[in-house]
Each structure stands twice: as structure tokens, then as C-alpha cells.
Design a protein around this motif. Structure first.
Motif, PDB file in Angstrom:
ATOM      1  N   GLU A  52      -5.449   8.862  -2.283  1.00  0.00           N
ATOM      2  CA  GLU A  52      -5.828   8.109  -3.329  1.00  0.00           C
ATOM      3  C   GLU A  52      -5.387   8.238  -4.619  1.00  0.00           C
ATOM      4  OE1 GLU A  52      -9.998   8.661  -3.198  1.00  0.00           O
ATOM      5  OE2 GLU A  52     -10.306   6.897  -1.571  1.00  0.00           O
ATOM      6  N   ASP A  57       2.225  -0.175  -8.828  1.00  0.00           N
ATOM      7  CA  ASP A  57       1.971  -1.501  -8.210  1.00  0.00           C
ATOM      8  C   ASP A  57       1.681  -1.192  -6.532  1.00  0.00           C
ATOM      9  OD1 ASP A  57       2.263  -4.081  -7.926  1.00  0.00           O
ATOM     10  OD2 ASP A  57       4.284  -3.917  -7.181  1.00  0.00           O
ATOM     11  N   ASP A  58       0.871  -2.071  -6.096  1.00  0.00           N
ATOM     12  CA  ASP A  58       0.265  -1.992  -4.745  1.00  0.00           C
ATOM     13  C   ASP A  58       1.366  -1.958  -3.634  1.00  0.00           C
ATOM     14  OD1 ASP A  58      -2.317  -1.565  -5.154  1.00  0.00           O
ATOM     15  OD2 ASP A  58      -2.753  -3.664  -4.814  1.00  0.00           O
ATOM     16  N   GLU A  59       2.419  -2.864  -4.043  1.00  0.00           N
ATOM     17  CA  GLU A  59       3.651  -2.892  -3.038  1.00  0.00           C
ATOM     18  C   GLU A  59       4.321  -1.480  -2.984  1.00  0.00           C
ATOM     19  OE1 GLU A  59       4.544  -5.311  -1.069  1.00  0.00           O
ATOM     20  OE2 GLU A  59       2.954  -6.489  -1.669  1.00  0.00           O
ATOM     21  N   PHE A  61       3.020   1.438  -3.529  1.00  0.00           N
ATOM     22  CA  PHE A  61       2.095   2.205  -2.644  1.00  0.00           C
ATOM     23  C   PHE A  61       2.367   1.677  -1.207  1.00  0.00           C
ATOM     24  CE2 PHE A  61      -2.305   4.075  -2.441  1.00  0.00           C
ATOM     25  CZ  PHE A  61      -1.853   5.436  -2.538  1.00  0.00           C
ATOM     26  N   LYS A  62       2.461   0.685  -0.570  1.00  0.00           N
ATOM     27  CA  LYS A  62       2.807   0.333   0.733  1.00  0.00           C
ATOM     28  C   LYS A  62       3.998   0.967   1.126  1.00  0.00           C
ATOM     29  CE  LYS A  62      -0.102  -4.102   0.633  1.00  0.00           C
ATOM     30  NZ  LYS A  62      -0.046  -5.259   0.819  1.00  0.00           N
ATOM     31  N   PHE A  78      -3.228   0.661   5.035  1.00  0.00           N
ATOM     32  CA  PHE A  78      -3.028   0.734   3.586  1.00  0.00           C
ATOM     33  C   PHE A  78      -4.368  -0.036   3.354  1.00  0.00           C
ATOM     34  CE2 PHE A  78      -2.525  -1.432  -0.328  1.00  0.00           C
ATOM     35  CZ  PHE A  78      -2.358  -0.360  -1.175  1.00  0.00           C
ATOM     36  N   ASP A  80      -7.469  -0.941   0.193  1.00  0.00           N
ATOM     37  CA  ASP A  80      -8.414  -0.796  -0.823  1.00  0.00           C
ATOM     38  C   ASP A  80      -7.603   0.271  -1.593  1.00  0.00           C
ATOM     39  OD1 ASP A  80     -10.400  -2.885   0.165  1.00  0.00           O
ATOM     40  OD2 ASP A  80     -11.451  -1.370   1.166  1.00  0.00           O
ATOM     41  N   GLY A  81      -6.751   0.267  -1.914  1.00  0.00           N
ATOM     42  CA  GLY A  81      -5.617   1.036  -2.808  1.00  0.00           C
ATOM     43  C   GLY A  81      -5.754   2.576  -2.268  1.00  0.00           C
TER      44      GLY A  81
END
Length: 109
Positions: A52, A57-59, A61-62, A78, A80-81
Motif C-alpha cells: 500500500e 496513478d492507478d494504472e 500501480f496495476k 489489485f 482498493d489501491g
């Protein structure tokens, strides 16, 4: 007789166009100031590693989640962040993240 010869026989008037090379551009991950938290939990009796604290950006992180899962050859998701990895791989994950330039913090044991 290869495929190109067969295509020429089927379509004699067709003029093939030169193939364009597709250049795949690697995306740079955003490096943050705060450390990412790498913690260990048991969910339904099974060990899981949770990452965590990513501020980008979420992308991105993915993409990072997919890279970690493929390097360790483990399952995960992946949500909830947070990246949830099956098994206790805190040390290996922290080493991978530190090689990429992230600061990490070990939590939970």
C-alpha cells in the motif's frame, strides 16, 4: 510453398504494403517521497502480502502489480489501491521495489 507464395496465388493483383514496426514505449513509474508499506496478513488462514501507499496513478500501480506477480510467479490482485500477493514474499517484493527506486517500509513481524 510458404504463406506469401500462397497469398500471391490467391490474390495476384494485390500489392503488399510495407509493414510498419510497432514501437512499444515503456512507461516510467512515478517515484514518490513517502515509503510504500509492505505488510503481512493472514486472510482466511492463508498468508498474504499487501503493498500500500502508492501515490501515483492507478494504472501505474496495476503495471507494477503485474510485474511483481510475474517476477515472483505467484497469484495476486489489485483492489482498493493495494496490491495483494498470495504468500509471504515481503523481502523479495521490497528488494524488487528498491531496485526500481521506491522507498519501502516493512510492517507486521
Amino acid at each position: 510453398m510458404d504463406l506469401q507464395d500462397q497469398l500471391k496465388n490467391l490474390f495476384p493483383e494485390h500489392i503488399p504494403t510495407p509493414e510498419e514496426e510497432i514501437v512499444k514505449e515503456e512507461k516510467q513509474l512515478w517515484i514518490q517521497k513517502e515509503p510504500m508499506i509492505c505488510k503481512f496478513e493472514k486472510r482466511k488462514g492463508k498468508p498474504t502480502t499487501i503493498i500500500e501507499g502508492y501515490e501515483g496513478d492507478d494504472e501505474d500501480f496495476k503495471i507494477l502489480a503485474k510485474e511483481i506477480k510475474t517476477k515472483l510467479s505467484v497469484g495476486g490482485s489489485f483492489k482498493d489501491g493495494a496490491i495483494i500477493i498470495q504468500g509471504d514474499y515481503r523481502d523479495k517484493i521490497m528488494k524488487i521495489l528498491q531496485e526500481k527506486g521506491f522507498k519501502t517500509k516493512r510492517v507486521g513481524g
